[in-house]
Design a protein around this motif. Sequence first.
Motif, mmCIF file in Angstrom:
data_model
loop_
_atom_site.group_PDB
_atom_site.id
_atom_site.type_symbol
_atom_site.label_atom_id
_atom_site.label_comp_id
_atom_site.label_asym_id
_atom_site.label_seq_id
_atom_site.Cartn_x
_atom_site.Cartn_y
_atom_site.Cartn_z
ATOM 1 N N TRP A 151 6.683 -3.472 -0.716
ATOM 2 C CA TRP A 151 7.003 -2.171 -1.296
ATOM 3 C C TRP A 151 7.656 -2.349 -2.670
ATOM 4 O O TRP A 151 7.296 -1.661 -3.627
ATOM 5 C CB TRP A 151 7.931 -1.397 -0.355
ATOM 6 C CG TRP A 151 8.237 -0.024 -0.839
ATOM 7 C CD1 TRP A 151 7.534 1.097 -0.590
ATOM 8 C CD2 TRP A 151 9.335 0.363 -1.690
ATOM 9 N NE1 TRP A 151 8.119 2.168 -1.234
ATOM 10 C CE2 TRP A 151 9.214 1.747 -1.906
ATOM 11 C CE3 TRP A 151 10.380 -0.328 -2.274
ATOM 12 C CZ2 TRP A 151 10.122 2.435 -2.693
ATOM 13 C CZ3 TRP A 151 11.281 0.370 -3.065
ATOM 14 C CH2 TRP A 151 11.145 1.742 -3.265
ATOM 15 N N ARG A 152 8.592 -3.288 -2.782
ATOM 16 C CA ARG A 152 9.257 -3.537 -4.071
ATOM 17 C C ARG A 152 8.273 -4.034 -5.123
ATOM 18 O O ARG A 152 8.348 -3.642 -6.287
ATOM 19 C CB ARG A 152 10.397 -4.544 -3.892
ATOM 20 C CG ARG A 152 11.652 -3.952 -3.305
ATOM 21 C CD ARG A 152 12.815 -4.915 -3.383
ATOM 22 N NE ARG A 152 12.626 -6.085 -2.538
ATOM 23 C CZ ARG A 152 12.963 -6.149 -1.261
ATOM 24 N NH1 ARG A 152 13.517 -5.107 -0.673
ATOM 25 N NH2 ARG A 152 12.760 -7.246 -0.562
ATOM 26 N N GLN A 201 0.829 -1.208 0.000
ATOM 27 C CA GLN A 201 0.000 0.000 0.000
ATOM 28 C C GLN A 201 0.860 1.254 0.000
ATOM 29 O O GLN A 201 0.559 2.222 -0.700
ATOM 30 C CB GLN A 201 -0.930 0.004 1.209
ATOM 31 C CG GLN A 201 -2.012 -1.051 1.140
ATOM 32 C CD GLN A 201 -2.768 -1.191 2.451
ATOM 33 O OE1 GLN A 201 -2.606 -0.385 3.361
ATOM 34 N NE2 GLN A 201 -3.579 -2.216 2.547
ATOM 35 N N ALA A 202 1.942 1.240 0.774
ATOM 36 C CA ALA A 202 2.829 2.405 0.817
ATOM 37 C C ALA A 202 3.536 2.598 -0.516
ATOM 38 O O ALA A 202 3.694 3.728 -0.993
ATOM 39 C CB ALA A 202 3.850 2.243 1.937
ATOM 40 N N GLY A 203 3.954 1.507 -1.136
ATOM 41 C CA GLY A 203 4.665 1.595 -2.398
ATOM 42 C C GLY A 203 3.786 2.034 -3.549
ATOM 43 O O GLY A 203 4.218 2.786 -4.421
ATOM 44 N N ILE A 204 2.551 1.606 -3.558
ATOM 45 C CA ILE A 204 1.660 1.920 -4.674
ATOM 46 C C ILE A 204 1.270 3.402 -4.687
ATOM 47 O O ILE A 204 1.006 3.962 -5.741
ATOM 48 C CB ILE A 204 0.419 0.992 -4.684
ATOM 49 C CG1 ILE A 204 -0.163 0.853 -6.092
ATOM 50 C CG2 ILE A 204 -0.644 1.449 -3.721
ATOM 51 C CD1 ILE A 204 0.639 0.039 -7.030
ATOM 52 N N VAL A 205 1.282 4.057 -3.516
ATOM 53 C CA VAL A 205 0.976 5.486 -3.482
ATOM 54 C C VAL A 205 2.235 6.342 -3.609
ATOM 55 O O VAL A 205 2.160 7.555 -3.628
ATOM 56 C CB VAL A 205 0.176 5.897 -2.218
ATOM 57 C CG1 VAL A 205 -1.173 5.229 -2.186
ATOM 58 C CG2 VAL A 205 0.951 5.640 -0.956
ATOM 59 N N GLY A 206 3.415 5.676 -3.694
ATOM 60 C CA GLY A 206 4.643 6.403 -3.963
ATOM 61 C C GLY A 206 5.462 6.806 -2.755
ATOM 62 O O GLY A 206 6.356 7.637 -2.869
ATOM 63 N N ARG A 235 10.123 -6.310 8.755
ATOM 64 C CA ARG A 235 10.695 -5.284 7.877
ATOM 65 C C ARG A 235 10.962 -5.853 6.480
ATOM 66 O O ARG A 235 10.673 -5.199 5.474
ATOM 67 C CB ARG A 235 11.981 -4.736 8.483
ATOM 68 C CG ARG A 235 12.581 -3.583 7.727
ATOM 69 C CD ARG A 235 13.755 -2.987 8.504
ATOM 70 N NE ARG A 235 14.268 -1.821 7.848
ATOM 71 C CZ ARG A 235 13.742 -0.604 7.930
ATOM 72 N NH1 ARG A 235 12.676 -0.404 8.666
ATOM 73 N NH2 ARG A 235 14.278 0.407 7.291
ATOM 74 N N SER A 236 11.485 -7.066 6.407
ATOM 75 C CA SER A 236 11.774 -7.646 5.095
ATOM 76 C C SER A 236 10.490 -7.936 4.323
ATOM 77 O O SER A 236 10.448 -7.780 3.102
ATOM 78 C CB SER A 236 12.631 -8.902 5.224
ATOM 79 O OG SER A 236 11.929 -9.935 5.847
ATOM 80 N N TYR A 257 10.085 4.897 4.804
ATOM 81 C CA TYR A 257 8.858 5.057 5.576
ATOM 82 C C TYR A 257 8.539 3.811 6.419
ATOM 83 O O TYR A 257 7.693 3.859 7.295
ATOM 84 C CB TYR A 257 7.706 5.366 4.610
ATOM 85 C CG TYR A 257 6.338 5.396 5.233
ATOM 86 C CD1 TYR A 257 5.924 6.480 6.005
ATOM 87 C CD2 TYR A 257 5.461 4.342 5.060
ATOM 88 C CE1 TYR A 257 4.669 6.499 6.583
ATOM 89 C CE2 TYR A 257 4.206 4.351 5.625
ATOM 90 C CZ TYR A 257 3.813 5.438 6.395
ATOM 91 O OH TYR A 257 2.569 5.441 6.970
ATOM 92 N N CYS A 258 9.198 2.701 6.164
ATOM 93 C CA CYS A 258 8.897 1.420 6.822
ATOM 94 C C CYS A 258 8.820 1.570 8.344
ATOM 95 O O CYS A 258 9.780 1.978 8.993
ATOM 96 C CB CYS A 258 9.949 0.382 6.472
ATOM 97 S SG CYS A 258 9.622 -1.221 7.239
#
Length: 58
Positions: A44-45, A18-23, A37-38, A28-29
């Motif tokens: 995110w990737r 969700q964080a990655g798709i909004v940029g 975390r991984s 921010y993790c």
Amino acid sequence: MKRQKRDKLIRAHSKGYQAGIVGRSKEYCPFQATSARSHWLGGWREAFSDRQLGFSSR
């Protein structure tokens, strides 16, 4: 019937996606634990590559 919570690592992956798709940046993790975390960074990737292919959160 009780509703079961999803596994924490699955939630970490989902939140990372969700964080990655909004940029948002990968810095921010919010997770400190290595495994969570991984998984967050994996999500995110995945979202980052989806964004490059033209997918968006809309």
